[in-house]
Design a protein around this motif. Structure first.
Motif, mmCIF file in Angstrom:
data_model
loop_
_atom_site.group_PDB
_atom_site.id
_atom_site.type_symbol
_atom_site.label_atom_id
_atom_site.label_comp_id
_atom_site.label_asym_id
_atom_site.label_seq_id
_atom_site.Cartn_x
_atom_site.Cartn_y
_atom_site.Cartn_z
ATOM 1 N N ALA A 60 31.355 -48.521 -17.030
ATOM 2 C CA ALA A 60 30.360 -47.783 -16.250
ATOM 3 C C ALA A 60 30.214 -48.344 -14.832
ATOM 4 O O ALA A 60 30.302 -47.590 -13.857
ATOM 5 C CB ALA A 60 29.019 -47.772 -16.973
ATOM 6 N N MET A 88 31.073 -46.329 -11.455
ATOM 7 C CA MET A 88 29.982 -46.006 -10.533
ATOM 8 C C MET A 88 30.182 -46.654 -9.173
ATOM 9 O O MET A 88 29.822 -46.066 -8.141
ATOM 10 C CB MET A 88 28.654 -46.423 -11.145
ATOM 11 C CG MET A 88 28.260 -45.570 -12.340
ATOM 12 S SD MET A 88 26.587 -45.908 -12.983
ATOM 13 C CE MET A 88 26.826 -47.543 -13.698
ATOM 14 N N SER A 123 31.399 -41.125 -12.537
ATOM 15 C CA SER A 123 30.553 -41.376 -13.695
ATOM 16 C C SER A 123 31.400 -42.026 -14.782
ATOM 17 O O SER A 123 32.635 -42.053 -14.705
ATOM 18 C CB SER A 123 29.936 -40.068 -14.209
ATOM 19 O OG SER A 123 30.934 -39.114 -14.519
ATOM 20 N N ASP A 124 30.746 -42.565 -15.786
ATOM 21 C CA ASP A 124 31.448 -43.233 -16.875
ATOM 22 C C ASP A 124 32.154 -42.204 -17.750
ATOM 23 O O ASP A 124 31.913 -41.008 -17.665
ATOM 24 C CB ASP A 124 30.436 -44.030 -17.701
ATOM 25 C CG ASP A 124 31.086 -45.071 -18.584
ATOM 26 O OD1 ASP A 124 32.263 -45.409 -18.363
ATOM 27 O OD2 ASP A 124 30.402 -45.570 -19.500
#
Length: 256
Positions: free
Chosen positions: A48, A52, A57-58
């Protein structure tokens, strides 16, 4: 001996039940050197924060080439073992996993987090399918000649509210730990699990070193050590706390 092999062996040796290795997750070369200088024995990326920090996004949204380039920069910046959060290895089928793991090992990393969640969903691969995927990852490591640490992750607990964690979930987790161990996993990661009794039972049930993530509400390090945990990671927590600090400082500057 090849330095990568030495680092892989060192990293594995750091996993001791009752004396957990602390992995304060990093996301780029700069954060890696900062955490190393703070006293880290090894480093771990978090999927993540890596994503980011690059505007993604993850969930394997950051392109594989970019994720591998980032991992290589981290390895080049430090001289301690680095393990990579590889999510679902950017592949569903064993052959794709094998190929991607070999590519990842070329960056110099010595370990992987490898999850059983079907990326992009809240569903998990069944035990048989995920075991085959773990076996493919181990085959890729063996083919590369690197005794990499495969931290097999289950999302059973992460996808459920802590108040609902129960014996049924634990039995599923223990079955997965055994199956993943048989397939070649080096460790077992149960993010989201924070109940002391369940953690202790999980640690007692498997020979694999158990990894717990230090999310809010999780027992502290001494208690986790007492319960038999061998690895404590922090996931996205450091990155998120850094963002809060950065925003606070920026807000103060703009208002001065």
């Amino acid at each position: 001996m090849n330095k990568q092999i030495t680092h892989a062996e060192t990293f594995t040796s750091l996993h001791e039940k009752g004396n957990p290795v602390i992995l304060y997750n990093i996301w780029d070369a700069g954060s890696a050197t900062a955490v190393r200088d703070a006293g880290a024995k090894a480093l771990a990326t978090g999927s993540a924060p890596v994503a980011m920090a690059q505007g993604f996004s993850d969930g394997q949204k950051i392109p594989l080439d970019m994720a591998l380039d980032n991992a290589g920069r981290i390895v080049d910046a430090v001289d301690i073992p680095v393990t990579m959060d590889f999510e679902g290895a950017y592949a569903e089928k064993p052959l794709g996993i094998l190929a991607n793991v070999q590519r990842a090992l070329e960056t110099g990393v010595v370990g992987f987090n490898f999850e059983d969640q079907i990326v992009g969903t809240k569903d998990l691969y069944d035990i048989e399918t995920q075991s085959a995927r773990v076996a493919a990852m181990r085959e890729g490591c063996d083919a590369a000649g690197i005794p990499a640490f495969i931290n097999a992750r289950t999302d059973i607990f992460l996808e459920a509210h802590p108040d609902t964690h129960d014996e049924v979930m634990l039995e599923d987790a223990m079955a997965r730990a055994q199956a993943y161990a048989d397939a070649g996993a080096s460790g077992f990661f149960a993010p989201g699990l924070r109940d002391e009794r369940l953690i202790a039972r999980l640690c007692d049930s498997t020979e694999l070193p158990v990894n717990i993530i230090a999310l809010p509400g999780t027992p502290d390090t001494p208690k986790l050590a007492e319960l038999g945990v061998a690895r404590i990671s922090y996931g996205p927590v450091p990155y998120r706390e850094m963002l809060v600090w950065l925003q606070d400082k920026a807000r103060s500057a703009f208002q001065s």
